[in-house]
Motif scaffolding. Structure first.
Motif, PDB file in Angstrom:
ATOM      1  N   LEU A 241      64.063  17.907 -22.570  1.00 11.25           N
ATOM      2  CA  LEU A 241      62.897  17.123 -22.177  1.00 11.25           C
ATOM      3  C   LEU A 241      61.910  17.071 -23.323  1.00 11.25           C
ATOM      4  CD1 LEU A 241      62.148  18.679 -18.665  1.00 11.25           C
ATOM      5  CD2 LEU A 241      63.442  16.605 -19.112  1.00 11.25           C
ATOM      6  N   ARG A 242      61.197  15.961 -23.446  1.00 17.48           N
ATOM      7  CA  ARG A 242      60.139  15.857 -24.453  1.00 17.48           C
ATOM      8  C   ARG A 242      58.881  15.306 -23.783  1.00 17.48           C
ATOM      9  NH1 ARG A 242      60.137  15.773 -29.915  1.00 17.48           N
ATOM     10  NH2 ARG A 242      62.406  15.599 -29.981  1.00 17.48           N
ATOM     11  N   ASP A 243      57.847  16.122 -23.778  1.00 16.23           N
ATOM     12  CA  ASP A 243      56.551  15.714 -23.209  1.00 16.23           C
ATOM     13  C   ASP A 243      56.711  15.111 -21.810  1.00 16.23           C
ATOM     14  OD1 ASP A 243      55.304  16.480 -25.605  1.00 16.23           O
ATOM     15  OD2 ASP A 243      55.672  14.514 -26.504  1.00 16.23           O
ATOM     16  N   ALA A 244      57.473  15.802 -20.971  1.00 13.68           N
ATOM     17  CA  ALA A 244      57.762  15.298 -19.628  1.00 13.68           C
ATOM     18  C   ALA A 244      56.645  15.664 -18.648  1.00 13.68           C
ATOM     19  CB  ALA A 244      59.091  15.858 -19.138  1.00 13.68           C
ATOM     20  N   GLN A 245      56.420  14.781 -17.687  1.00 16.16           N
ATOM     21  CA  GLN A 245      55.439  15.012 -16.639  1.00 16.16           C
ATOM     22  C   GLN A 245      56.051  14.635 -15.291  1.00 16.16           C
ATOM     23  OE1 GLN A 245      52.387  12.390 -18.538  1.00 16.16           O
ATOM     24  NE2 GLN A 245      51.024  14.133 -18.241  1.00 16.16           N
ATOM     25  N   VAL A 246      55.549  15.235 -14.221  1.00 17.91           N
ATOM     26  CA  VAL A 246      55.992  14.845 -12.881  1.00 17.91           C
ATOM     27  C   VAL A 246      54.802  14.323 -12.089  1.00 17.91           C
ATOM     28  CG1 VAL A 246      57.958  16.419 -12.774  1.00 17.91           C
ATOM     29  CG2 VAL A 246      55.715  17.209 -11.987  1.00 17.91           C
ATOM     30  N   PHE A 247      55.074  13.296 -11.328  1.00 15.62           N
ATOM     31  CA  PHE A 247      54.089  12.723 -10.411  1.00 15.62           C
ATOM     32  C   PHE A 247      54.786  12.496  -9.075  1.00 15.62           C
ATOM     33  CE2 PHE A 247      52.736  11.446 -14.647  1.00 15.62           C
ATOM     34  CZ  PHE A 247      51.390  11.785 -14.644  1.00 15.62           C
ATOM     35  N   PRO A 248      54.121  12.909  -7.974  1.00 19.96           N
ATOM     36  CA  PRO A 248      52.789  13.496  -7.920  1.00 19.96           C
ATOM     37  C   PRO A 248      52.792  14.947  -8.397  1.00 19.96           C
ATOM     38  CG  PRO A 248      53.776  13.583  -5.762  1.00 19.96           C
ATOM     39  CD  PRO A 248      54.747  12.849  -6.630  1.00 19.96           C
ATOM     40  N   ARG A 249      51.619  15.443  -8.692  1.00 20.43           N
ATOM     41  CA  ARG A 249      51.474  16.861  -8.982  1.00 20.43           C
ATOM     42  C   ARG A 249      51.440  17.621  -7.652  1.00 20.43           C
ATOM     43  NH1 ARG A 249      52.851  18.334 -13.585  1.00 20.43           N
ATOM     44  NH2 ARG A 249      51.635  20.251 -13.301  1.00 20.43           N
ATOM     45  N   PRO A 250      52.018  18.826  -7.601  1.00 25.12           N
ATOM     46  CA  PRO A 250      51.929  19.617  -6.364  1.00 25.12           C
ATOM     47  C   PRO A 250      50.484  19.943  -6.023  1.00 25.12           C
ATOM     48  CG  PRO A 250      53.496  20.581  -7.932  1.00 25.12           C
ATOM     49  CD  PRO A 250      52.730  19.525  -8.677  1.00 25.12           C
ATOM     50  N   ILE A 251      50.212  20.086  -4.743  1.00 25.84           N
ATOM     51  CA  ILE A 251      48.879  20.502  -4.315  1.00 25.84           C
ATOM     52  C   ILE A 251      48.612  21.950  -4.705  1.00 25.84           C
ATOM     53  CG2 ILE A 251      47.530  21.124  -2.262  1.00 25.84           C
ATOM     54  CD1 ILE A 251      48.329  18.568  -0.985  1.00 25.84           C
ATOM     55  N   GLN A 252      49.603  22.817  -4.514  1.00 27.60           N
ATOM     56  CA  GLN A 252      49.427  24.231  -4.832  1.00 27.60           C
ATOM     57  C   GLN A 252      49.371  24.414  -6.353  1.00 27.60           C
ATOM     58  OE1 GLN A 252      51.615  26.985  -1.883  1.00 27.60           O
ATOM     59  NE2 GLN A 252      52.825  25.085  -1.836  1.00 27.60           N
TER      60      GLN A 252
END
Length: 374
Positions: A157-168
């Motif tokens: 992975l390179r500069d990976a993000q997940v959406f949505p972000r978890p609430i916790q």
């Protein structure tokens, strides 16, 4: 008064024991609602594929259904099988469930063990440990960081993000199903805790594993009092032990007739790193009876007093702080499941000691193990 220190849950694999799938799903969703009403703290789901052993191939979907029916109870997995799915997808799915549930997710993860499932999913069990280890690192990295990069043998992975972000914050709590020193080291590395279940493991062996895991975590800097090993166990409670055995013995036979064919080594050579399961398969190769399962401590089929005694002993031996009761098993009728849930909530849960002190064996290596053989 209900104990605040010990948390209780219910568990299911949602076996297919002849009930239509839509009716089975609806039945357990109603049981989850009842669990919340009775004061249980959590609902736990198991992922399985391709057999009557379990009908929750995508736990995140069913967890969302539970979340829509409930408002307080936590929703977890024991376990989600990381090698069967890209870890980015797993991180996204469960972040979404965390949002939809209002931050009520607990994620138990494991590497899987059933050869037929690996074959069905096109995965090689020989590499499951390293795929699991990398997948866990990716999952935690995506949840614990706004942007995450990773280079491994199986994932990059390179500069990976997940959406949505978890609430916790930092993502839902993660529990690891592991049996070996290698697994314990992974748990220690990431600052996690171990999820344990004696479905095919005699209780003395499970207790030894808990002690070994705790000592490993402490050696890696964990505070002994922070160690928490959620324990799941097949349970049926009735007013008398005789009645409990009368109700539960056929569903338990149904279950174990099937699960013992799924263990690595039961129907052919076990893949590398699954030697423990081969030992289990060899040990349980003969006829399994309710009496033999009770003797091994694998099931809790009894009256409330014996359940209290067993759970109190588990607190003493391995510091149990979370206990999940597997009450819907082997086609057991909904009426019997509900009666057991109610009796456990009314006559067992309030009487479990509120304090779970750190077991002496966790910090004293001179204490003898519970057993010396598998």
């Amino acid at each position: 008064m209900r104990s605040e220190a010990v948390r209780f849950g219910i568990f299911t694999t949602l076996e297919d024991a002849g009930l239509a799938h839509d009716a089975g799903y609806e039945e357990f969703l109603d049981q989850a609602v009842l669990a919340e009403e009775l004061g249980y703290d959590s609902v736990w789901l198991a992922e399985h594929h391709g057999s009557a052993y379990g009908t929750i191939p995508r736990p995140s979907i069913f967890a969302t259904a539970v979340a829509m029916r409930t408002s307080r109870i936590r929703i977890g997995t024991l376990v989600t099988i990381l090698p069967f799915c890209n870890p980015v997808r797993t991180a996204e799915d469960w972040a979404m469930v965390d949002v939809l549930s209002g931050g009520r997710v607990d994620l138990g993860v494991g590497r899987g063990y059933q050869p037929s499932e690996f074959a069905l999913m096109g995965a090689d069990p020989t590499f499951s440990r390293e795929v699991f280890s990398e997948g866990l690192e990716v999952l935690l990295g995506l949840w614990r960081n706004e942007s995450f990069s990773f280079t491994g043998k199986h994932f990059t992975l390179r500069d990976a993000q997940v959406f949505p972000r978890p609430i916790q914050s930092g993502g839902p709590p993660v529990w690891v199903g592991a049996l070996s020193p290698e697994g314990f080291a992974v748990v220690a590395k990431h600052g996690l805790n171990l999820a344990m279940q004696p479905t095919m493991m005699p209780m003395p062996v499970l207790k030894d594993a808990a002690v070994e895991a705790a000592r490993t975590l402490i050696d890696h800097g964990r505070r002994p009092e922070s160690i928490d090993f959620p324990l799941q166990m097949m349970v049926h409670i009735a007013p008398t032990k005789a009645k409990a055995r009368e109700i539960a013995h056929e569903p338990i036979n149904w279950f174990f007739d099937r699960v013992l064919t799924k263990v690595p080594g039961a129907q052919g050579p076990a893949a590398a790193s699954y030697e423990f399961y081969k030992q289990v398969a060899d040990q349980m190769s003969g006829a399994v009876s309710l009496a033999s399962l009770e003797e091994a401590g694998i099931v809790m089929v009894c009256d409330p007093d014996q359940a209290i005694e067993t759970l109190t002993q588990l607190q003493t031996d391995i510091g149990t702080k979370q206990f999940s009761a597997w009450m819907r098993f082997g086609g057991l009728a909904d009426e019997h499941v509900r009666n057991s849930m109610k009796l456990f909530a009314a006559e067992v849960m309030p009487h479990i000691p509120t304090d779970s002190p750190t077991p002496a064996a966790f910090t004293n290596s001179e204490i003898e193990p519970f057993t010396t053989s598998v």
